[in-house]
Scaffold this motif. Structure first.
Motif, PDB file in Angstrom:
ATOM      1  N   PHE A 149       0.938   3.272  -0.223  1.00 23.07           N
ATOM      2  CA  PHE A 149       2.217   2.590  -0.035  1.00 23.07           C
ATOM      3  C   PHE A 149       2.144   1.598   1.127  1.00 23.07           C
ATOM      4  CE2 PHE A 149       3.120   6.517  -2.258  1.00 23.07           C
ATOM      5  CZ  PHE A 149       3.967   6.095  -3.270  1.00 23.07           C
ATOM      6  N   ASN A 150       1.365   1.933   2.141  1.00 21.46           N
ATOM      7  CA  ASN A 150       1.178   0.996   3.245  1.00 21.46           C
ATOM      8  C   ASN A 150       0.321  -0.193   2.832  1.00 21.46           C
ATOM      9  OD1 ASN A 150       2.656   2.633   5.029  1.00 21.46           O
ATOM     10  ND2 ASN A 150       0.856   3.873   5.483  1.00 21.46           N
ATOM     11  N   LYS A 151      -0.646   0.038   1.926  1.00 24.97           N
ATOM     12  CA  LYS A 151      -1.544  -1.029   1.483  1.00 24.97           C
ATOM     13  C   LYS A 151      -0.894  -1.954   0.466  1.00 24.97           C
ATOM     14  CE  LYS A 151      -5.811   0.009   0.439  1.00 24.97           C
ATOM     15  NZ  LYS A 151      -6.978   0.742  -0.148  1.00 24.97           N
ATOM     16  N   PHE A 152      -0.180  -1.379  -0.501  1.00 23.46           N
ATOM     17  CA  PHE A 152       0.279  -2.157  -1.654  1.00 23.46           C
ATOM     18  C   PHE A 152       1.795  -2.221  -1.812  1.00 23.46           C
ATOM     19  CE2 PHE A 152      -3.905  -0.299  -3.160  1.00 23.46           C
ATOM     20  CZ  PHE A 152      -4.632  -1.428  -2.844  1.00 23.46           C
ATOM     21  N   GLY A 153       2.525  -1.591  -0.914  1.00 23.58           N
ATOM     22  CA  GLY A 153       3.979  -1.700  -0.965  1.00 23.58           C
ATOM     23  C   GLY A 153       4.672  -0.501  -1.580  1.00 23.58           C
ATOM     24  N   PHE A 154       5.977  -0.467  -1.424  1.00 21.63           N
ATOM     25  CA  PHE A 154       6.814   0.645  -1.874  1.00 21.63           C
ATOM     26  C   PHE A 154       7.436   0.309  -3.243  1.00 21.63           C
ATOM     27  CE2 PHE A 154       5.755   1.803   2.177  1.00 21.63           C
ATOM     28  CZ  PHE A 154       6.531   2.792   2.778  1.00 21.63           C
ATOM     29  N   TYR A 155       8.367   1.152  -3.689  1.00 26.50           N
ATOM     30  CA  TYR A 155       9.079   0.888  -4.941  1.00 26.50           C
ATOM     31  C   TYR A 155       9.975  -0.336  -4.780  1.00 26.50           C
ATOM     32  CZ  TYR A 155       7.697   5.549  -6.575  1.00 26.50           C
ATOM     33  OH  TYR A 155       6.975   6.650  -6.958  1.00 26.50           O
ATOM     34  N   GLU A 156      10.029  -1.170  -5.815  1.00 27.09           N
ATOM     35  CA  GLU A 156      10.916  -2.331  -5.820  1.00 27.09           C
ATOM     36  C   GLU A 156      12.335  -1.858  -6.142  1.00 27.09           C
ATOM     37  OE1 GLU A 156      10.548  -5.448  -5.132  1.00 27.09           O
ATOM     38  OE2 GLU A 156       8.380  -5.633  -4.884  1.00 27.09           O
ATOM     39  N   SER A 157      13.235  -1.989  -5.183  1.00 29.15           N
ATOM     40  CA  SER A 157      14.579  -1.431  -5.340  1.00 29.15           C
ATOM     41  C   SER A 157      15.461  -2.247  -6.286  1.00 29.15           C
ATOM     42  CB  SER A 157      15.257  -1.320  -3.974  1.00 29.15           C
ATOM     43  OG  SER A 157      15.335  -2.583  -3.342  1.00 29.15           O
ATOM     44  N   GLY A 173      13.120   1.037 -14.084  1.00 30.91           N
ATOM     45  CA  GLY A 173      11.715   0.672 -14.284  1.00 30.91           C
ATOM     46  C   GLY A 173      10.915   0.494 -13.009  1.00 30.91           C
ATOM     47  N   GLY A 174      11.448   0.934 -11.872  1.00 37.16           N
ATOM     48  CA  GLY A 174      10.739   0.769 -10.620  1.00 37.16           C
ATOM     49  C   GLY A 174       9.449   1.562 -10.548  1.00 37.16           C
ATOM     50  N   ASP A 175       9.416   2.722 -11.186  1.00 39.26           N
ATOM     51  CA  ASP A 175       8.183   3.516 -11.219  1.00 39.26           C
ATOM     52  C   ASP A 175       7.131   2.821 -12.085  1.00 39.26           C
ATOM     53  OD1 ASP A 175       9.884   3.991 -13.344  1.00 39.26           O
ATOM     54  OD2 ASP A 175       9.516   6.133 -13.458  1.00 39.26           O
ATOM     55  N   TYR A 176       7.574   2.174 -13.174  1.00 40.12           N
ATOM     56  CA  TYR A 176       6.641   1.420 -14.025  1.00 40.12           C
ATOM     57  C   TYR A 176       6.017   0.275 -13.233  1.00 40.12           C
ATOM     58  CZ  TYR A 176       4.700  -0.098 -18.468  1.00 40.12           C
ATOM     59  OH  TYR A 176       3.825  -0.403 -19.486  1.00 40.12           O
ATOM     60  N   GLU A 177       6.847  -0.432 -12.481  1.00 43.82           N
ATOM     61  CA  GLU A 177       6.335  -1.564 -11.705  1.00 43.82           C
ATOM     62  C   GLU A 177       5.334  -1.095 -10.657  1.00 43.82           C
ATOM     63  OE1 GLU A 177       5.507  -4.298  -8.790  1.00 43.82           O
ATOM     64  OE2 GLU A 177       6.780  -2.580  -8.292  1.00 43.82           O
ATOM     65  N   LEU A 178       5.655  -0.018  -9.943  1.00 44.45           N
ATOM     66  CA  LEU A 178       4.754   0.465  -8.904  1.00 44.45           C
ATOM     67  C   LEU A 178       3.424   0.936  -9.492  1.00 44.45           C
ATOM     68  CD1 LEU A 178       5.346   2.181  -5.667  1.00 44.45           C
ATOM     69  CD2 LEU A 178       4.025   3.526  -7.299  1.00 44.45           C
ATOM     70  N   ILE A 179       3.477   1.651 -10.610  1.00 47.32           N
ATOM     71  CA  ILE A 179       2.247   2.121 -11.247  1.00 47.32           C
ATOM     72  C   ILE A 179       1.424   0.939 -11.755  1.00 47.32           C
ATOM     73  CG2 ILE A 179       1.404   3.359 -13.299  1.00 47.32           C
ATOM     74  CD1 ILE A 179       3.589   5.459 -12.701  1.00 47.32           C
ATOM     75  N   THR A 180       2.101  -0.075 -12.297  1.00 50.36           N
ATOM     76  CA  THR A 180       1.399  -1.293 -12.712  1.00 50.36           C
ATOM     77  C   THR A 180       0.714  -1.949 -11.513  1.00 50.36           C
ATOM     78  OG1 THR A 180       2.931  -1.704 -14.548  1.00 50.36           O
ATOM     79  CG2 THR A 180       1.684  -3.589 -13.718  1.00 50.36           C
ATOM     80  N   ARG A 181       1.422  -2.056 -10.419  1.00 43.23           N
ATOM     81  CA  ARG A 181       0.879  -2.699  -9.217  1.00 43.23           C
ATOM     82  C   ARG A 181      -0.304  -1.921  -8.636  1.00 43.23           C
ATOM     83  NH1 ARG A 181       4.188  -1.942  -4.506  1.00 43.23           N
ATOM     84  NH2 ARG A 181       5.890  -2.009  -6.024  1.00 43.23           N
TER      85      ARG A 181
END
Length: 247
Positions: A157-165, A170-178
């Protein structure tokens, strides 16, 4: 190895106690349990306070939605690994967290994916949602591993960012994609059925929900510059049927 479990809740008085007790019953002794409450108006806070000795950290305050609340929990976490347990879910057995810790100790990976089981209110199992045949390329046609079965190294999370609020469901989908597709993190299928989930959550109920998650899947892929076919995303239920028939 410390593992941080985060539960986000709002007006969850009918289910939160089972969730808390599920965490408390785990055989693993190195759990940091964090609850983020969105300023509930029912007696959720009374239940949290009743079990305060089983909770490492908790707050209750207004938030900007599900993923904003998850981010608050991640910011509070100090564990080596982070997992999400929804406020109406329970762990599938009392050894799950120790099993996850053992799996990560044996494998030099940044994340693990597993399975969940979905059940009706009468206790009948209606679906086993498995990651056994999943890989990141399937994100391009609308498939992700079950979010509660994914355990991440906190440093991601520090390297690639947190969940997009800005996402509704679909925020979990975006984070897993990222994490998995854009940044190619190291991962492995654990084979562990981590979570028992009540069937019919916000992202799995009705045609309106299907249209919304379809829109947000495409948004997630666009945001991460992933090439995909919007048509294949829209008809992803066909791929589910094909996959079921192959099994």
């Amino acid at each position: 190895m410390i593992i941080s479990i985060i539960t986000v809740c709002y007006n969850s008085s009918t289910t939160i106690e089972k969730t808390i007790l599920s965490v408390a019953s785990q055989t693993c002794q190195t759990i940091e349990y964090i609850i983020i409450d969105g300023n509930s108006k029912d007696n959720t806070l009374e239940i949290i306070q009743k079990h305060e000795d089983k909770i490492s950290k908790w707050i209750s305050e207004p938030d900007k939605g599900l993923y904003d609340a998850m981010n608050k929990g991640i910011e509070m976490a100090t564990g080596d690994l982070i997992g999400i347990l929804n406020s109406d879910d329970v762990f599938a057995s009392n050894t799950i967290i120790q099993d996850i810790v053992n799996f990560h100790k044996k494998n030099n990976i940044e994340a693990s994916v597993g399975n969940i089981v979905q059940y009706k209110e009468n206790g009948k199992v209606v679906r086993i949602y498995s990651s056994k045949y999943w890989n990141p390329e399937k994100l391009k046609i609308g498939f992700m591993p079950p979010h509660p079965s994914v355990f991440f190294k906190r440093e991601l999370f520090n390297k690639f960012g947190f969940y997009e609020s800005g996402f509704k469901i679909g925020g979990d989908y975006e984070l897993i994609t990222r994490f998995f597709l854009k940044n190619n993190i190291t991962w492995k299928y654990s084979g562990i059925t981590t979570t028992a989930m009540l069937f019919g959550g916000v992202s799995s109920s009705g045609s309106d929900s299907y249209r919304l998650i379809t829109k947000e899947i495409q948004k997630a892929l666009y945001m991460n510059n992933i090439q995909f076919s919007p048509y294949k995303i829209k008809i992803r239920f066909v791929w589910k049927i094909i996959g079921f028939l192959k099994k």
